[in-house]
Structures are given as structure tokens and as C-alpha cells.
Design a protein around this motif. Structure first.
Motif, mmCIF file in Angstrom:
data_model
loop_
_atom_site.group_PDB
_atom_site.id
_atom_site.type_symbol
_atom_site.label_atom_id
_atom_site.label_comp_id
_atom_site.label_asym_id
_atom_site.label_seq_id
_atom_site.Cartn_x
_atom_site.Cartn_y
_atom_site.Cartn_z
ATOM 1 N N ALA A 70 0.814 -1.223 -0.065
ATOM 2 C CA ALA A 70 0.324 -0.209 0.337
ATOM 3 C C ALA A 70 0.974 1.179 -0.168
ATOM 4 O O ALA A 70 0.116 2.524 -0.209
ATOM 5 C CB ALA A 70 -0.560 0.157 1.069
ATOM 6 N N LEU A 71 2.204 1.419 0.241
ATOM 7 C CA LEU A 71 3.005 2.589 0.323
ATOM 8 C C LEU A 71 3.688 2.594 -0.320
ATOM 9 O O LEU A 71 5.332 2.808 -0.840
ATOM 10 C CB LEU A 71 4.262 2.045 1.375
ATOM 11 N N ARG A 72 3.448 2.060 -2.440
ATOM 12 C CA ARG A 72 4.069 1.920 -3.446
ATOM 13 C C ARG A 72 3.997 3.493 -3.973
ATOM 14 O O ARG A 72 3.931 3.848 -3.867
ATOM 15 C CB ARG A 72 3.496 1.787 -4.599
ATOM 16 N N SER A 73 6.084 3.038 -3.650
ATOM 17 C CA SER A 73 6.425 4.485 -4.386
ATOM 18 C C SER A 73 7.282 5.845 -3.493
ATOM 19 O O SER A 73 8.018 6.427 -3.389
ATOM 20 C CB SER A 73 5.890 5.000 -5.636
ATOM 21 N N ALA A 74 6.550 5.397 -1.765
ATOM 22 C CA ALA A 74 6.245 6.711 -1.487
ATOM 23 C C ALA A 74 7.981 6.835 -1.001
ATOM 24 O O ALA A 74 8.501 7.683 -0.031
ATOM 25 C CB ALA A 74 6.041 5.990 0.141
ATOM 26 N N GLY A 75 8.702 5.619 -1.077
ATOM 27 C CA GLY A 75 10.109 5.812 -0.134
ATOM 28 C C GLY A 75 11.114 5.931 -1.760
ATOM 29 O O GLY A 75 12.279 5.491 -1.101
ATOM 30 N N ALA A 76 10.608 5.962 -2.875
ATOM 31 C CA ALA A 76 12.003 6.164 -3.781
ATOM 32 C C ALA A 76 12.725 6.744 -3.969
ATOM 33 O O ALA A 76 13.696 5.789 -4.571
ATOM 34 C CB ALA A 76 10.901 6.078 -5.135
ATOM 35 N N ASP A 99 -4.476 -3.793 7.029
ATOM 36 C CA ASP A 99 -3.516 -2.934 6.504
ATOM 37 C C ASP A 99 -3.021 -4.613 5.692
ATOM 38 O O ASP A 99 -2.506 -4.078 4.029
ATOM 39 C CB ASP A 99 -3.290 -2.673 7.041
ATOM 40 N N MET A 100 -2.487 -4.921 6.669
ATOM 41 C CA MET A 100 -1.623 -5.931 6.363
ATOM 42 C C MET A 100 -2.063 -7.533 5.281
ATOM 43 O O MET A 100 -1.479 -7.443 4.106
ATOM 44 C CB MET A 100 -1.422 -7.279 7.980
ATOM 45 N N HIS A 101 -3.461 -7.369 6.221
ATOM 46 C CA HIS A 101 -4.507 -8.492 4.281
ATOM 47 C C HIS A 101 -4.489 -7.724 2.795
ATOM 48 O O HIS A 101 -4.033 -8.237 2.327
ATOM 49 C CB HIS A 101 -5.860 -8.859 5.220
ATOM 50 N N ILE A 102 -4.726 -6.633 2.987
ATOM 51 C CA ILE A 102 -4.739 -5.610 1.288
ATOM 52 C C ILE A 102 -3.694 -6.055 0.517
ATOM 53 O O ILE A 102 -3.779 -5.700 -0.362
ATOM 54 C CB ILE A 102 -5.584 -4.506 2.295
ATOM 55 N N LEU A 419 -10.600 -3.430 -4.512
ATOM 56 C CA LEU A 419 -9.454 -3.902 -3.695
ATOM 57 C C LEU A 419 -8.568 -2.579 -4.570
ATOM 58 O O LEU A 419 -7.648 -2.326 -3.444
ATOM 59 C CB LEU A 419 -8.524 -4.456 -4.525
ATOM 60 N N ARG A 420 -8.179 -2.041 -5.335
ATOM 61 C CA ARG A 420 -7.559 -0.752 -5.895
ATOM 62 C C ARG A 420 -8.204 0.486 -4.536
ATOM 63 O O ARG A 420 -7.563 1.666 -4.182
ATOM 64 C CB ARG A 420 -7.285 -0.241 -7.146
ATOM 65 N N ASP A 421 -9.877 0.478 -4.267
ATOM 66 C CA ASP A 421 -9.929 1.947 -3.485
ATOM 67 C C ASP A 421 -9.248 1.082 -2.221
ATOM 68 O O ASP A 421 -8.859 1.936 -1.214
ATOM 69 C CB ASP A 421 -11.821 1.463 -3.916
ATOM 70 N N GLN A 422 -9.172 -0.001 -1.442
ATOM 71 C CA GLN A 422 -9.208 -0.089 -0.279
ATOM 72 C C GLN A 422 -7.525 0.023 -0.035
ATOM 73 O O GLN A 422 -6.740 0.072 0.774
ATOM 74 C CB GLN A 422 -9.408 -1.872 -0.131
ATOM 75 N N LEU A 423 -6.818 0.088 -1.068
ATOM 76 C CA LEU A 423 -5.333 -0.305 -0.910
ATOM 77 C C LEU A 423 -5.062 1.047 -0.653
ATOM 78 O O LEU A 423 -4.131 1.635 -0.293
ATOM 79 C CB LEU A 423 -4.674 -1.130 -2.253
ATOM 80 N N ARG A 424 -5.029 2.034 -2.151
ATOM 81 C CA ARG A 424 -5.393 3.322 -2.204
ATOM 82 C C ARG A 424 -5.631 3.855 -0.204
ATOM 83 O O ARG A 424 -4.852 5.474 0.145
ATOM 84 C CB ARG A 424 -6.293 4.080 -3.064
ATOM 85 N N GLU A 425 -6.507 3.596 0.170
ATOM 86 C CA GLU A 425 -7.254 4.241 1.672
ATOM 87 C C GLU A 425 -6.246 3.382 2.739
ATOM 88 O O GLU A 425 -6.028 4.507 3.522
ATOM 89 C CB GLU A 425 -8.502 3.805 1.691
ATOM 90 N N SER A 426 -6.202 2.841 2.579
ATOM 91 C CA SER A 426 -4.514 2.110 3.728
ATOM 92 C C SER A 426 -3.650 2.615 3.279
ATOM 93 O O SER A 426 -2.608 2.988 4.527
ATOM 94 C CB SER A 426 -4.531 0.420 3.006
#
Length: 441
Positions: A70-76, A99-102, A419-426
Motif C-alpha cells: 500500500a506504500l508503493r513509491s513512497a520511498g523511491a 492493512d496487512m491483508h490488503i 481492492l484498488r480502492d481499499q489499497l489506496r485508502e490504506s
């Protein structure tokens, strides 16, 4: 059991006694490969024409912190120290089981989409049994094969691995799923006292589990010598990164059967040190590959293979010029070796070499079809190189244990928009726990 006959493809079996690529059929019976050969007859099987494709063993991502999806690219742009500060110092405690599940579900589905059928899920954010179970169920729902490497956030060097939780997982959540096995994501000798490191290694050995640990740069702590003196390094030991380990130690570990996993893009980008690839090759060994963290780099094992190959060739070319004053006439490392790092070696690192990593009778039917007719790959003069050049759009189909998980270039998973929506919200909520990126959340 259902039977499927794959016809018409060029097949890269990765088996030591077969050609690099060959036109053969593959018969899948249930979850296993029943036959590999020319003109196989199976009147009761579904016949799938894969002319123009290249079939390979499912790729193995031997080291992925899937819980960070869920934190993709945040630490690029983070260095290693910034990653440890922001992610492990500021963010981990904000994770809920949901969060772990998503993240594990979405991360595992992405791996399948990229052609990975087996992942070493290095889950060092199991804050509670509920967090661990949610992560496991994410993998199960995705349908990927996985070694769930149970770990916790960084602890005191004197605090041993929570063995009650390991035994609980062995007795239930992992045991009940055919595609899952359990391992231990240890703090390891670098981050534990000698006594704790020995106790953790011994606990893994007593249970027959793969134990995996990080090691990047710096002097070796006393825990390494304590584990060596206890005779606990073995083929069930996996060292991730291994950058800047002394040569004598690498030689000793290789002789003990220890496996190494390099995550080249992240190691080079964040400053872990020089990947261990060359040191292993000099000893007749080889690394497995991982993508490490979606926080910083994309989760594509084929990209990791290309980077590892190019980086090692670059080092070897430079060394040859320094030694001889001339350019080398032949490549020091081949494309076939790089593909082995992403298949055979990954399976070995995760303790699954008897099940996956090669296309052979009796092995699990974890298979990937690459569409070599695509404009970016055609003409496919060298099948092995063609596979390494492939991207997600070229991964046409994926079988895990004989079940189609991707077909006709599309993931066979319901509810992807939700799932995209849940991942973004997480991800947006978790980013609020990281000071340096709050303004981007």
C-alpha cells in the motif's frame, strides 16, 4: 482431477539435462506436471495452443516485504537509513490486520501478474497473531505459492523470536493451506545478541524451517561467530543481501549450503553495498533474487534479473580492462544464468527445490506463458533472452499448482476495482504516520 495439455510453445525447462529451449508439449494433471515431450496424446485433457509463446517455470521472488504494497513509491528517493527511520521507526505501528491483508492480497496478485508463482513473503510486521493471520489469508486469497517468513518489528537484541507464534502458525493457519509453508524472518546474528541468535537458529533447525535474515555492510557482529561455532549454518539458512560480507565468510557459508538472496535494484539504489552476485559466482554458487520493497522499487523479478546481470557484467568488464588493458571478448555471465537465479535458485533458497523452479515430471505445475509474438519481443531469436526482455504486458498466462491465475493477459481475480480502492485508502492513512511524506498523502 483436471488435465491440461499445453501444445506448440517453446519450453525452457531449466532442467540440467535438457536444451536451453525446445518445442515440447506439457501435460498437467491436477497440480503436477505429468509429462514433458513431443506429440503427447491425452484425449481427456483440455488442449491449449500456445504457438508463438515461450513457457517457463514460474518465477520465484525469494524476498519481498509484501506488507508494504500500500506504500508503493513512497520511498523511491529514500536512502537505507531514511527507509529504516520513516518506515520502521514511524509507520509500522500504525498497521492494522486489515492493512496487512490488503497489502498481502494486492502484492501477491501483482506478483502473479508479473509471472511470479512463488514468493518468499518476509513479513517482519506481524504485530499480533491477528496481523499474521490477516497476512496469511491475503496470500491464500490471491492463490500464490508462498513461504510465509514470520517476523516482528525490530526488537531488543536480547529478545528471542516469538516461538509460541511459530508453533501456532504451524499447527493451524499455515498447515491448512497446500500452497503455504512457514519460515522464520529472524533478526539474525547482525541484530541479535550471540545467545539470542543461536537460540533462534536452533529453534528453526528443530522445526525444519528456513531461517532468513538481513545483512548489509558493516563489520560482523559477534553473533555470526556464535552461530558458526554452534554448527547451525545449513541449507535451511538464507542470507538476504550479504553485501560486503568478508570473502572468507562467504566461502564458509557456501560450503555449509547457505543460500543468498540479492535484491539488486534496491541494494544499488538505497546504499546497501555491492550485491553479492560476483562473490558467489567465483565460488561456483549463485544468488536467488528478490525485489524487496514496493515502497522503493517495482516488484518485477525479471527486472531484478536484468539489473543483476547487467551490474555483474559491468563489474567484470571493468575488472578485465584494468587487468589486461583490453575489452573482453565474451560475456562473463549469461542470460541463462540470470534466469536460473529467478527460478531454480529462488526455489532452493526457499526450501522448495523439490517442487518448483523447473519443468519436470512430478514437479508442481507452476508455469508461465510469455507471448513472444508481441511487437517488443518479436522476432524471438533467443528464447532465454526474450524471456528476460519481457514485461508485464508479455506475461500472457500463469498457472499455480495447475490452476489458471492469469489467462489471455488478464488476472483471474474478482473485485480488483474494490481492492484498488481499499489499497489506496490504506496507503493514504499509513502515510500520515510518516513525517517526510505527509505533504504528499
Amino acid at each position: 482431477m483436471s488435465r491440461t495439455l499445453l501444445r506448440g510453445a517453446q519450453v525452457i525447462t531449466m532442467a540440467p539435462d535438457r536444451p536451453d529451449a525446445e518445442h515440447v508439449d506439457i501435460l498437467v494433471d491436477g497440480d503436477r506436471i505429468a509429462a514433458v515431450g513431443e506429440n503427447i496424446e491425452a484425449s481427456d485433457a483440455e488442449v491449449v495452443d500456445l504457438s508463438g509463446r515461450i513457457v517457463i517455470p514460474g518465477l520465484v521472488n525469494a524476498h519481498l516485504h509484501t506488507w508494504q504494497t500500500a506504500l508503493r513509491s513512497a520511498g523511491a528517493d529514500w536512502t537505507l537509513m531514511e527507509y529504516l527511520t520513516h518506515l520502521h521507526g514511524e509507520c509500522v505501528g500504525h498497521y492494522t490486520p486489515a492493512d496487512m491483508h490488503i497489502s498481502n492480497l494486492a502484492g501477491a496478485l501483482n506478483q502473479i501478474n508479473c509471472g511470479t508463482t512463488t514468493v518468499g513473503d518476509w513479513c517482519h510486521n506481524a504485530l499480533s497473531p491477528e496481523h499474521a493471520d490477516a497476512a496469511v489469508e491475503g496470500l491464500v486469497r490471491a492463490g500464490i505459492r508462498a513461504v510465509f517468513l514470520h517476523g516482528t518489528p525490530y526488537r531488543s537484541p536480547e529478545t528471542p523470536h516469538p516461538l509460541a507464534e511459530i508453533d501456532r502458525l504451524l499447527d493451524g493457519p499455515v498447515r491448512d493451506h497446500a500452497l503455504l509453508t512457514l519460515g522464520m524472518a529472524l533478526q539474525g546474528p547482525q541484530y541479535s545478541s550471540p545467545e539470542t541468535a543461536v537460540a533462534d537458529f536452533r529453534a528453526g533447525a528443530d522445526r525444519g524451517l528456513v531461517v532468513s535474515m538481513h545483512q548489509s555492510g558493516g563489520e560482523l557482529s559477534p553473533g555470526w561467530e556464535a552461530v558458526r561455532a554452534s554448527g547451525l549454518f545449513s541449507p535451511l539458512t538464507n542470507v538476504v543481501h550479504g553485501a560486503d560480507l568478508p570473502g572468507a565468510w562467504i566461502e564458509m557459508l557456501v560450503e555449509a549450503g547457505v543460500t543468498f538472496t540479492t535484491t539488486p535494484e534496491n541494494e544499488l539504489g538505497q546504499g546497501h553495498g555491492t550485491p553479492v552476485t560476483g562473490a558467489l559466482l567465483c565460488l561456483g554458487a549463485a544468488p536467488s533474487l528478490g525485489t524487496d520493497i514496493d515502497t522503493a522499487v517495482p516488484g518485477k523479478v525479471l527486472t531484478a534479473a536484468r539489473i543483476a546481470l547487467a551490474h555483474q557484467r559491468s563489474l567484470d568488464h571493468a575488472r578485465y580492462r584494468e587487468t589486461t588493458g583490453m575489452h573482453a571478448n565474451t560475456a562473463s555471465v549469461t542470460a541463462k544464468q540470470a534466469l536460473a537465479w529467478a527460478t531454480v535458485e529462488g526455489a532452493r533458497a526457499l526450501g522448495l527445490a523439490d517442487r518448483v523452479g523447473r519443468i519436470e515430471v512430478g514437479m508442481q505445475a507452476d508455469l508461465v506463458a510469455v507471448d513472444a509474438r508481441a511487437f517488443n519481443l518479436w522476432p524471438a531469436h533467443d528464447p532465454v533472452a526474450t524471456v528476460l526482455h519481457a514485461d508485464i504486458a508479455n506475461i500472457e498466462a500463469v498457472l499455480v499448482a495447475g490452476i489458471w491465475r492469469k489467462r489471455d493477459h488478464a488476472l483471474l481475480a474478482p473485485g480488483l476495482d474494490e481492492l484498488r480502492d481499499q489499497l489506496r485508502e490504506s496507503g493514504q492513512r499509513l502515510l500520515h504516520g510518516i513525517g517526510s511524506v505527509r505533504s504528499h498523502a
